[in-house]
Design a protein around this motif. Structure first.
Motif, PDB file in Angstrom:
ATOM      1  N   GLY A 321       0.834  -1.190   0.000  1.00 52.93           N
ATOM      2  CA  GLY A 321       0.000   0.000   0.000  1.00 52.93           C
ATOM      3  C   GLY A 321       0.861   1.228   0.000  1.00 52.93           C
ATOM      4  N   ARG A 322       1.008   1.847   1.183  1.00 49.49           N
ATOM      5  CA  ARG A 322       1.797   3.086   1.218  1.00 49.49           C
ATOM      6  C   ARG A 322       3.285   2.797   1.137  1.00 49.49           C
ATOM      7  NH1 ARG A 322       3.555   3.939   6.577  1.00 49.49           N
ATOM      8  NH2 ARG A 322       2.739   2.258   7.842  1.00 49.49           N
TER       9      ARG A 322
ATOM     10  N   GLU B 195      -1.122  -9.002   3.441  1.00 56.17           N
ATOM     11  CA  GLU B 195       0.329  -8.893   3.245  1.00 56.17           C
ATOM     12  C   GLU B 195       0.869 -10.113   2.510  1.00 56.17           C
ATOM     13  OE1 GLU B 195       2.721  -7.593   6.473  1.00 56.17           O
ATOM     14  OE2 GLU B 195       1.254  -6.113   7.146  1.00 56.17           O
ATOM     15  N   GLN B 219      -1.399  -2.780  -6.062  1.00 55.60           N
ATOM     16  CA  GLN B 219      -1.302  -1.337  -5.818  1.00 55.60           C
ATOM     17  C   GLN B 219      -2.574  -0.607  -6.251  1.00 55.60           C
ATOM     18  OE1 GLN B 219       1.584  -0.105  -4.233  1.00 55.60           O
ATOM     19  NE2 GLN B 219       0.322   1.700  -3.903  1.00 55.60           N
ATOM     20  N   TYR B 222      -5.226  -0.852  -3.720  1.00 53.15           N
ATOM     21  CA  TYR B 222      -4.942   0.046  -2.602  1.00 53.15           C
ATOM     22  C   TYR B 222      -5.282   1.495  -2.961  1.00 53.15           C
ATOM     23  CZ  TYR B 222      -2.442   2.076   1.334  1.00 53.15           C
ATOM     24  OH  TYR B 222      -2.122   2.760   2.475  1.00 53.15           O
ATOM     25  N   ASP B 223      -4.909   1.899  -4.172  1.00 51.73           N
ATOM     26  CA  ASP B 223      -5.090   3.295  -4.562  1.00 51.73           C
ATOM     27  C   ASP B 223      -6.526   3.623  -4.956  1.00 51.73           C
ATOM     28  OD1 ASP B 223      -2.403   3.718  -4.147  1.00 51.73           O
ATOM     29  OD2 ASP B 223      -1.829   3.408  -6.242  1.00 51.73           O
ATOM     30  N   GLY B 235      -4.156  -2.619   3.612  1.00 53.70           N
ATOM     31  CA  GLY B 235      -3.460  -1.549   4.309  1.00 53.70           C
ATOM     32  C   GLY B 235      -3.211  -1.944   5.744  1.00 53.70           C
ATOM     33  N   SER B 236      -2.133  -1.428   6.286  1.00 49.09           N
ATOM     34  CA  SER B 236      -1.797  -1.746   7.660  1.00 49.09           C
ATOM     35  C   SER B 236      -1.276  -0.480   8.317  1.00 49.09           C
ATOM     36  CB  SER B 236      -0.733  -2.846   7.682  1.00 49.09           C
ATOM     37  OG  SER B 236      -0.262  -3.043   8.977  1.00 49.09           O
ATOM     38  N   GLY B 238      -5.615  -0.178   7.969  1.00 50.08           N
ATOM     39  CA  GLY B 238      -6.504   0.082   6.837  1.00 50.08           C
ATOM     40  C   GLY B 238      -7.002   1.519   6.840  1.00 50.08           C
ATOM     41  N   MET B 239      -7.829   1.824   5.826  1.00 48.56           N
ATOM     42  CA  MET B 239      -8.326   3.195   5.702  1.00 48.56           C
ATOM     43  C   MET B 239      -9.223   3.555   6.888  1.00 48.56           C
ATOM     44  SD  MET B 239     -10.498   4.822   2.537  1.00 48.56           S
ATOM     45  CE  MET B 239      -9.243   4.639   1.274  1.00 48.56           C
ATOM     46  N   ARG B 279      -6.778   7.555   4.175  1.00 43.66           N
ATOM     47  CA  ARG B 279      -5.701   6.646   4.580  1.00 43.66           C
ATOM     48  C   ARG B 279      -4.899   7.281   5.713  1.00 43.66           C
ATOM     49  NH1 ARG B 279      -6.052   1.605   2.836  1.00 43.66           N
ATOM     50  NH2 ARG B 279      -6.695   1.416   0.668  1.00 43.66           N
ATOM     51  N   GLU B 281      -1.822   7.510   6.228  1.00 47.79           N
ATOM     52  CA  GLU B 281      -0.639   8.261   5.817  1.00 47.79           C
ATOM     53  C   GLU B 281      -0.995   9.608   5.195  1.00 47.79           C
ATOM     54  OE1 GLU B 281      -1.679   5.401   4.689  1.00 47.79           O
ATOM     55  OE2 GLU B 281      -1.303   5.086   2.549  1.00 47.79           O
TER      56      GLU B 281
END
Lengths: 373, 358
Positions: A321-322, B195, B219, B222-223, B235-236, B238-239, B279, B281
């Motif tokens: 992901g990121r 993962e 990807q 994810y995006d 995601g780790s 997640g959103m 997200r 991040e």
């Protein structure tokens, strides 16, 4: 946190044997008043046994345990005034959840209105309101665990010993409870001694972390210390995901410079010469570097000349992901892992050059496993 | 090797619906992953593909041939399960050779093939040892060798590494991916661990309640998640998903729930119930108030190398954000959160489908 002069709990030369097998060996440790101390290690490392000795459920084969300076090695559990929760939850099966929670308060002669208030409050925090009238024998495993934790918290003991208390919690509740336990510690000044095999939990909750392996303490330190300055190879490889890259290197002196060389790269370590030369396994050393400390060199923007450079080929890409985790193969066939932002695309087989600063490299003695600092 | 396709698979067990219209197509030589929570229908799908189970409805195609009426032993599909069953009294050599002996291949050919696959899987040193002496990872390698030795058209792996410890699981994932690249074997791997899926898959199909939700490269999933479920599953961590009222305003949309309120310049049309997504991040933590920011309190700090995962309480919600270790933060500290509009997601609260960005 201000450390008091006298430790709350002190373990002095504790050894525990079960039928000739050593579970804990010669342990010395101090637990400070008001701290959150996490025991972390693989299963069978002796962390639960240590907790049980503090609680008084096991007697050490050798060594002494002190509580506020007083020797309590022979005291029964109930005299120690320590709340504990172990993995066999030992609920009163024939009683309702409410009575299980109220029991400890009734024994302590807390007024009924206060009992009611405290039981309701803890039941709400742990999502137990709807099962208060059920018998304990009718609960599922996860609910039993929450009741067991609630039963300790409701008594509000000064010291709590918790053995993997959250491992059957559903994901969302697990995180809420972490925040809750942390709040208990800093709002009410409780001391928490906590056992887990989950490094994320230990690093998140612990003011200090005790990393154990095979019955011994490998390191006691803050989460930052155990992560960035691991005392031993065991700690270096146990903590961190993906794990630290550990690479065999040889030490030599060339033209007056102290050098470490592997099959794929070389670096100067003049300023660490004294520390290195005290090591007994020379010329062999292990170099450690965290996957997130590695960078991909950019041919457009030449980086400073003192960087260590390693040509590699991309072997596996894990797009998380990121972030991406890249498995990289060096020319000599060594596997190196790195973590990099997922803004750039990679293909298996890509040739890259990765770099790191010599001062970022940690060094270990391969024979003793000790870090060279 | 062959492509594999399933069309509109339906399967019920009594009152339990396992599959309700599952479709996918995996190309010849592709590494395809089925990703979904336990009970989503992954194992049922495998059993139907292998011919161990009949679908109530739907079709299975392998290499362009309809398989529904072909019995299991003639489908040329091999399967590796989570609980590896090796014959305990047989050496690795005999375990791997077993499917070839059943086919009465000449002994010389058997020896050659077992030697070849053992080398590929790096288990040559185990060939003359009994299963009880293997480690968890070695058992898996022997099981995969036994499944691949007869060169099946499709290899199905059902959570084959799930019970191994994290480090070995990672090694096995790298190994299997390498093996798949080298042999061109069509593989389908089922797992509930994203993962694990992203480490190996060319493409991933996210399954929920017996239906495909989205199929894409890792990807892209994810995006551009198609639903709130995909957004939270990958995601780790997640959103972040916040159930809000979205109310149109001249300057954009206001998202409201209890004492939480956020005004964002995105245009959504009429008032509706939504899941607001961002997200971890992309959520920016500020140490002082700024226009358009939302006030929050630091609840938990989880160190993660050069970064930390911060749990933040904002009104009724607990949000996760990723912050650099250079940002000085303490428990219970008051902070302000910025929500960059270019990183906002909005999902319909009822259908959970993405409505923004379009």
């Amino acid at each position: 946190m201000a450390y008091k002069e006298q430790a709350l709990i002190r373990l002095e030369g504790i050894t525990k044997e079960f039928n000739g097998t050593i579970a804990v060996q010669d342990m010395n440790l101090e637990v400070q008043e008001g701290e959150f101390l996490c025991f972390l290690g693989p299963s069978g490392c002796g962390k639960t046994t240590t907790l049980r000795m503090i609680a008084g459920l096991e007697r050490p084969t050798r060594g002494e345990i002190y509580l506020r300076g007083q020797r309590i090695t022979d005291w029964p559990p109930q005299r120690r005034n320590i709340g504990f929760m172990f993995q066999n939850y030992a609920l009163f099966q024939h009683m309702s959840v409410y009575d299980n929670l109220a029991f400890g308060l009734r024994v302590r002669r807390v007024p009924p209105a206060e009992i009611e208030r405290r039981v309701r409050a803890v039941a709400q925090a742990l999502e137990l309101e709807t099962v208060l009238n059920l018998r304990a024998s009718r609960l599922d495993l996860s609910t039993m665990q929450r009741v067991a934790l609630a039963r300790i918290l409701v008594i509000e003991p000064q010291v709590l010993l918790l053995d993997e208390p959250l491992n059957n919690f559903r994901p969302g509740l697990r995180e809420l409870m972490r925040a809750e336990l942390k709040r208990w510690q800093y709002q009410f000044g409780r001391t928490m001694v906590y056992v887990t095999h989950d490094q994320e939990e230990a690093l998140t909750l612990g003011d200090r972390v005790v990393v154990m392996n095979a019955g011994r303490i490998e390191q006691v330190g803050t989460p930052d210390e155990v992560y960035w300055r691991p005392a031993t190879l065991f700690v270096a490889s146990f903590i961190g995901r993906p794990p630290m890259n550990l690479i065999s290197v040889e030490y030599r002196i060339s033209e007056g410079h102290a050098l470490l060389s592997s099959l794929d790269f070389e670096l100067r370590v003049d300023e660490r010469r004294g520390i290195i030369e005290a090591s007994r396994s020379l010329p062999h050393l292990i170099l450690g570097i965290r996957p997130e400390q590695l960078q991909i060199s950019d041919p457009q923007a030449p980086s400073p000349g003192d960087l260590v450079r390693i040509p590699v080929k991309v072997d596996l890409i894990r797009p998380l992901g990121r972030k991406l985790i890249l498995d990289l193969k060096t020319r000599s066939g060594l596997l190196i892992q790195m973590v990099t932002p997922s803004t750039r695309r990679f293909t298996v087989g890509d040739d890259l050059e990765i770099v790191f600063h010599p001062h970022q490299a940690l060094l270990f003695d391969p024979q003793t496993g000790q870090g060279l600092y | 090797m062959a492509s594999i396709e399933v069309r509109q698979l339906h399967k019920r067990y009594g009152r339990i619906t396992a599959l309700q219209g599952l479709d996918f197509f995996a190309e010849d030589g592709e590494f395809f992953c089925l990703l979904g929570a336990p009970g989503a229908g992954k194992t049922t799908t495998f059993r139907i593909i292998a011919g161990l189970e009949r679908p109530d409805m739907g079709e299975v195609w392998i290499g362009g041939e309809l398989m529904n009426l072909i019995p299991a032993q003639r489908r040329d599909v091999a399967m590796v399960f989570e609980d590896v069953a090796l014959y305990p009294h047989m050496s690795a050599f005999d375990n791997i050779a077993h499917p070839l002996r059943l086919r009465r291949l000449p002994e010389g050919e058997i020896r050659r093939r077992v030697g070849e696959i053992a080398e590929l899987l790096r288990i040559s040193h185990l060939l003359h040892r009994l299963p009880h002496t293997y480690s968890g990872g070695e058992r898996r390698r022997v099981a995969i060798a036994r499944a691949m030795v007869r060169r099946p058209r499709v290899l199905l792996l059902d959570q084959a590494f799930t019970d191994l410890d994290a480090k070995i699981r990672q090694e096995m994932a790298a190994e299997l991916k390498r093996l798949q690249r080298e042999t061109g074997q069509t593989m389908i791997y089922a797992t509930h661990d994203f993962e694990e899926a992203v480490a190996m898959a060319d493409r991933i199909l996210v399954i929920r309640e017996g239906r495909g939700v989205q199929v894409d490269e890792p990807q892209v999933l994810y995006d551009r998640p198609a639903t709130a479920f995909v957004a939270s599953f990958l995601g780790s961590p997640g959103m972040n998903l916040l159930r809000c009222q979205a109310i149109p305003e001249p300057e954009g949309t206001r998202f409201i729930h209890a004492d939480f309120t956020l005004l964002s310049p995105v245009q959504l049309g009429e008032k509706r119930e939504v899941l607001l997504g961002i997200r971890p991040e992309h959520l920016q933590i500020l140490l002082s108030r700024a226009p358009g920011s939302v006030e929050a309190e630091v609840e938990i700090i989880q160190p993660l190398g050069l970064e930390r995962i911060i749990d933040l309480r904002a009104g009724p919600f607990v949000l996760k954000a990723i912050a650099s270790i250079d940002l000085p933060l303490q428990l219970r500290q008051r902070v302000w959160l910025l929500w960059p509009p270019e990183h906002l997601f909005v999902f319909d609260a009822a259908t959970e489908e993405r409505i923004y960005p379009k």
